[in-house]
Design an enzyme around this catalytic site. Structure first.
Site, PDB file in Angstrom:
ATOM      1  N   GLU A 105     -16.880  -6.451 -15.598  1.00 47.64           N
ATOM      2  CA  GLU A 105     -17.698  -5.754 -14.580  1.00 47.64           C
ATOM      3  C   GLU A 105     -18.817  -5.266 -14.972  1.00 47.64           C
ATOM      4  OE1 GLU A 105     -14.299  -3.856 -11.536  1.00 47.64           O
ATOM      5  OE2 GLU A 105     -14.443  -3.110 -13.286  1.00 47.64           O
ATOM      6  N   GLU A 125      -7.347  -6.622 -12.834  1.00 53.60           N
ATOM      7  CA  GLU A 125      -5.878  -5.684 -12.617  1.00 53.60           C
ATOM      8  C   GLU A 125      -4.972  -5.777 -11.345  1.00 53.60           C
ATOM      9  OE1 GLU A 125      -9.251  -6.439 -12.724  1.00 53.60           O
ATOM     10  OE2 GLU A 125     -10.699  -4.699 -13.784  1.00 53.60           O
TER      11      GLU A 125
HETATM   12  N1  COA Z   1      -6.763  -1.730 -23.126  1.00 54.55           N
HETATM   13  C1  COA Z   1      -6.354  -1.223 -23.723  1.00 54.55           C
HETATM   14  N2  COA Z   1      -5.563  -1.349 -24.750  1.00 54.55           N
HETATM   15  C2  COA Z   1      -5.584  -3.302 -24.726  1.00 54.55           C
HETATM   16  C3  COA Z   1      -6.101  -3.909 -23.683  1.00 54.55           C
HETATM   17  C4  COA Z   1      -6.859  -2.913 -22.505  1.00 54.55           C
HETATM   18  N3  COA Z   1      -7.544  -3.390 -21.552  1.00 54.55           N
HETATM   19  N4  COA Z   1      -6.490  -4.996 -23.291  1.00 54.55           N
HETATM   20  C5  COA Z   1      -5.267  -5.460 -24.462  1.00 54.55           C
HETATM   21  N5  COA Z   1      -5.084  -4.086 -25.120  1.00 54.55           N
HETATM   22  C6  COA Z   1      -4.386  -4.516 -26.597  1.00 54.55           C
HETATM   23  C7  COA Z   1      -2.419  -4.469 -26.188  1.00 54.55           C
HETATM   24  O1  COA Z   1      -2.042  -3.022 -25.579  1.00 54.55           O
HETATM   25  C8  COA Z   1      -2.429  -4.783 -28.193  1.00 54.55           C
HETATM   26  O2  COA Z   1      -2.005  -3.414 -28.238  1.00 54.55           O
HETATM   27  P1  COA Z   1      -1.262  -3.242 -29.867  1.00 54.55           P
HETATM   28  O3  COA Z   1      -0.817  -4.084 -30.593  1.00 54.55           O
HETATM   29  O4  COA Z   1      -0.822  -1.510 -29.479  1.00 54.55           O
HETATM   30  O5  COA Z   1       0.499  -3.728 -29.142  1.00 54.55           O
HETATM   31  C9  COA Z   1      -3.821  -5.317 -28.043  1.00 54.55           C
HETATM   32  O6  COA Z   1      -4.875  -4.730 -27.153  1.00 54.55           O
HETATM   33  C10 COA Z   1      -3.645  -7.060 -28.444  1.00 54.55           C
HETATM   34  O7  COA Z   1      -3.145  -7.362 -26.689  1.00 54.55           O
HETATM   35  P2  COA Z   1      -2.227  -8.808 -26.946  1.00 54.55           P
HETATM   36  O8  COA Z   1      -2.370  -8.567 -26.132  1.00 54.55           O
HETATM   37  O9  COA Z   1      -1.058  -8.351 -27.939  1.00 54.55           O
HETATM   38  O10 COA Z   1      -3.674  -9.596 -27.285  1.00 54.55           O
HETATM   39  P3  COA Z   1      -4.178 -11.133 -27.077  1.00 54.55           P
HETATM   40  O11 COA Z   1      -5.313 -11.433 -27.662  1.00 54.55           O
HETATM   41  O12 COA Z   1      -3.177 -12.206 -26.700  1.00 54.55           O
HETATM   42  O13 COA Z   1      -4.611 -11.104 -25.625  1.00 54.55           O
HETATM   43  C11 COA Z   1      -5.919 -10.098 -23.719  1.00 54.55           C
HETATM   44  C12 COA Z   1      -5.831  -9.706 -25.780  1.00 54.55           C
HETATM   45  C13 COA Z   1      -7.064  -9.302 -23.638  1.00 54.55           C
HETATM   46  C14 COA Z   1      -6.088 -11.497 -23.001  1.00 54.55           C
HETATM   47  C15 COA Z   1      -4.694  -9.757 -23.618  1.00 54.55           C
HETATM   48  O14 COA Z   1      -4.629  -8.538 -24.085  1.00 54.55           O
HETATM   49  C16 COA Z   1      -4.650  -8.626 -21.823  1.00 54.55           C
HETATM   50  O15 COA Z   1      -5.121  -9.709 -20.669  1.00 54.55           O
HETATM   51  N6  COA Z   1      -5.415  -7.705 -22.110  1.00 54.55           N
HETATM   52  C17 COA Z   1      -4.868  -6.852 -20.421  1.00 54.55           C
HETATM   53  C18 COA Z   1      -7.041  -6.718 -19.124  1.00 54.55           C
HETATM   54  C19 COA Z   1      -6.965  -6.819 -18.480  1.00 54.55           C
HETATM   55  O16 COA Z   1      -5.960  -6.579 -17.032  1.00 54.55           O
HETATM   56  N7  COA Z   1      -7.925  -5.490 -17.977  1.00 54.55           N
HETATM   57  C20 COA Z   1      -8.662  -5.193 -17.217  1.00 54.55           C
HETATM   58  C21 COA Z   1      -8.127  -3.565 -17.137  1.00 54.55           C
HETATM   59  S1  COA Z   1      -7.777  -2.631 -15.703  1.00 54.55           S
END
Ligand code: COA
Length: 690
Positions: A105, A125
């Site tokens: 975004e 989301e």
């Molecule tokens: N906000 C806060 N923390 C987040 C986050 C977010 N949007 N996305 C990931 N994290 C945190 C995870 O909780 C994890 O924290 P922890 O180590 O304390 O458990 C850390 O970041 C690493 O995330 P992880 O998923 O284990 O790493 P990854 O490299 O496998 O994947 C992403 C990274 C970003 C692809 C995956 O975390 C993801 O899909 N995140 C969500 C994205 C999302 O939905 N965004 C929209 C939010 S409204």
């Protein structure tokens, strides 16, 4: 401070670096830092253009999920995108790693987006029960073709940079080392940065938009499954058609606030965090390397599936089977899997070749000598497995970790025959192993932290939902499911029908009911496996119906008859009046007087049996956290994700109420079958975690 912006300047280009480890989530500090930096850049004449980039090779994972629930804080993501648009200067998002949710975004507020080939882009989301209310829902359909935008928003699909470029989300794809130099070239050319802001037009109300929305609604109605967030997306897009951005972005914010409080969003957010914690131990485990070569002993359905999953993750595999026919079948299976991936466009031809070349099929156990982890997937027989590991210890290096894929056998009894018993752990895959996300990583009484940590590292590399646990009969997953399956069959013995029980499970949200599942996997397999199930898992009255079914040749889909009948070549279950005869004869023989069950009782008897055992597993400390059981049920048994898992769901009902129903309606008839779970302690543990 949680998150900050670093500023660098290069020849009139101001670069803002998002710095909030580990994923540059948009915390309130980071958002405030960004707004200040964008405003400064706008008013500074020496700044000709602005670039946004993420530290640590990641652009941004979006809104800070961990801060949800604290209410909206200024500035919101739309304000940042609007500030970028209002600068009157070009701005470019430089996307490496990922731009997800609020990350995308933010990038959509820029005049251009340049991504590296490895970047992943999306609006995921819906995975946490909300929708892209920070501008994604309004901006994406204004930037790219409406159908494509709708698909991305409603599926939450993450796409690669090449697809994003094809769709028009990304303007250029470059190598990671060229990200910043490319901005200078683009700015010098002044072409793609001279765009109008995305929000300058309303979403055109063309017939195709309405058709696309209508078609999506029909698709969901047919499937019978739609999340509240997906329903909201369709409604909000419909209401936004032809309306100005400035009005609709405000409505999105209000609707999103309400959705955040919904049980679905809470359940999905609970799973987001539970799934990330489940693969971690409460204590620090030693840092270990991911095994570079994995040996697999046994090339049957499981062994072959584990080989596919391992090679897919880029790890070399040595796959042993002594039988020539089995080795030929494995070769065909590997090629067919590669062809399937190619046909779906998931891999290129070169990647397909590399995948096949990573798997060496060997005809002697010595062929596993270079493995750093060996997983056995031979028949479920303790003496066979013991003999195999005893031979392997003479073949493999001392540091090689051994793992058993057993479902029910005692890991310590297997390890006891080894000179280094601490090298053995359990790695329990679910079938088909190349598809099912769940992996139980099991520490036996003799396993070392080092072997356990290797299992966890391997699981992470495979991209599995690994759950760390200590050993118990049946491990956490099968142990907690077993009572549910028994209850389902006892319900049949006592008067219910497979159609009723399966309907109750489907209505609850499982993809299929227990009897449809049995028919798919085969009742012959179920009966054969029964001999290995430890007595502790079979307390009280146990259904004998599966044996009667196998005796009658009703072994499931492969015989075109099981709990249902099937037409040749068609897997659709059809209620079978002939089954009624078998059930009646069985009931007469056992002197059971059949009765009717309400759907509510079917659900309670089956699922409360599972809740009861899942709770006992947590209280015994087999798993580290209650959420681990939720991860298991969602990823291993198809428990509806939007209900958050077996314990999250039942905690929402109230443990006191569940305990009362078990005590009053179920336990008195057969106390052994309903061992006591201390629900009040379980409730306290969950209360503290939440
Ligand atoms: N906000 C806060 N923390 C987040 C986050 C977010 N949007 N996305 C990931 N994290 C945190 C995870 O909780 C994890 O924290 P922890 O180590 O304390 O458990 C850390 O970041 C690493 O995330 P992880 O998923 O284990 O790493 P990854 O490299 O496998 O994947 C992403 C990274 C970003 C692809 C995956 O975390 C993801 O899909 N995140 C969500 C994205 C999302 O939905 N965004 C929209 C939010 S409204």
């Amino acid at each position: 401070m949680s998150g900050r912006v670093h500023i660098t300047n290069e020849k009139g280009l101001r670069i803002l670096w998002l710095d909030h480890p580990p994923v540059n989530a948009l915390s309130s500090d980071l958002r405030l830092g960004l707004l200040t930096a964008i405003t400064d850049a706008a008013s500074d004449d020496s700044v000709k253009a602005l670039a946004l980039i993420g530290k640590s090779d990641k652009f941004c994972a979006g809104a800070d999920i961990k801060a949800f629930g604290g209410g909206p804080q200024h500035p919101r993501i739309p304000e940042l995108a609007e500030a970028l648009e209002g600068m009157g200067k070009p701005s470019v998002a430089l996307i490496d790693g990922f731009a997800l949710g609020g990350g995308l975004e933010l990038a959509l507020g820029c005049t251009a987006r340049i991504a590296t080939h490895r970047a992943r882009i999306g609006l995921p989301e819906i995975e946490i029960g909300i929708f892209p209310s920070g501008g994604g829902l309004q901006r994406l359909p204004r930037l790219i073709e409406f159908n494509a935008a709708l698909d991305l928003i409603i599926s939450g699909r993450k796409i690669g940079a090449a697809e994003a470029a094809e769709l028009g989300i990304v303007d250029l794809c470059v190598k990671p080392e060229n990200l910043i130099t490319t901005v200078h070239k683009v700015l010098a050319r002044d072409d793609i940065t001279c765009r109008l802001p995305v929000t300058s037009t309303s979403i055109a109300d063309t017939p195709s938009n309405r058709d696309a929305l209508e078609n999506a609604r029909k698709r969901f109605t047919r499937s019978g499954r739609i999340l509240s967030s997906q329903q909201t997306i369709l409604d909000r897009l419909e209401q936004s058609l032809g309306q100005p951005y400035a009005v609709e972005i405000k409505v999105d914010a209000e609707v999103s606030r309400a959705l955040l409080q919904s049980p679905q969003s809470k359940a999905l957010r609970h799973l987001f965090s539970a799934e990330r914690k489940a693969g971690r131990s409460a204590e620090d485990l030693p840092a270990v390397d991911v095994p570079r070569t994995v040996g697999i002993a046994g090339g049957g359905t499981m062994g072959g599936g584990i080989a596919l999953a391992t090679a897919q993750a880029g790890i070399r595999v040595a796959l042993f089977d002594p039988d020539e026919g089995a080795r030929q079948r494995l070769k065909k299976r590997i090629s067919a899997f590669r062809d399937g991936q190619l046909a779906k466009g998931r891999i290129s031809a070169t990647e397909g070749d590399a995948f096949v070349n990573r798997i060496a099929i060997v005809d002697t156990l010595e062929g596993l000598c270079n493995a750093e982890l060996v997983i056995e997937a031979v028949i479920e027989d303790l003496s066979v497995k013991q003999a195999l590991f005893t031979r392997l210890q003479d073949i493999c290096a001392l540091e090689c970790v051994f793992a058993s894929n057993t479902s029910y056998l005692d890991l310590d009894a297997m390890a006891a025959t080894l000179s280094r018993p601490e090298r053995l752990i359990g790695l329990h895959f679910f079938s088909p192993a190349e598809v099912m996300p769940l992996l139980e990583i099991v520490k036996g009484g003799l396993s070392s932290d080092w072997a356990f940590a290797t299992g966890a590292a391997y699981s992470r590399k495979l991209g599995k939902r690994g759950v760390l646990m200590s050993a118990c009969p049946g491990f956490a997953a099968n142990r907690s499911r077993f009572p549910m399956m028994n209850e389902a069959r006892l319900l049949l013995e006592d008067g219910a029908s497979p159609v009723q029980v399966d309907r109750v499970f489907r209505t609850f949200g499982f993809p299929m009911g227990p009897f449809e599942t049995n028919d798919l996997t085969g009742l012959d397999i179920l009966v054969k496996g029964h001999a290995f199930i430890p007595a502790e898992l079979r307390p009280g009255r146990q259904s004998e119906l599966p044996f009667a079914m196998v005796d009658a040749g009703r072994i499931g889909q492969k015989a075109n008859k099981g709990w249902y009948r099937y037409e040749e070549g068609n897997r659709k279950p059809i209620a079978d009046p002939d089954l009624e005869q078998l059930l009646n004869a069985f009931r007469e023989e056992k002197r059971i007087i059949p009765r009717k069950f309400s759907d509510e009782e079917v659900l309670q008897r089956c699922l409360y049996a599972a809740v009861n055992e899942a709770g006992r597993v947590v209280l015994e400390g087999v798993v580290t956290r209650p959420g681990d059981m939720d991860v298991i049920w969602v990823n291993g048994f198809g428990f509806p994700r939007e209900k958050g898992g077996i314990l999250h769901w039942s905690y929402g009902i109230g443990f006191a109420e569940i305990a009362e129903i078990i005590d009053r309606d179920f336990r008195p008839e057969d106390p052994a079958r309903w061992p006591v779970c201390d629900f009040s302690s379980l409730g306290e543990i969950i209360g503290i975690v939440k």
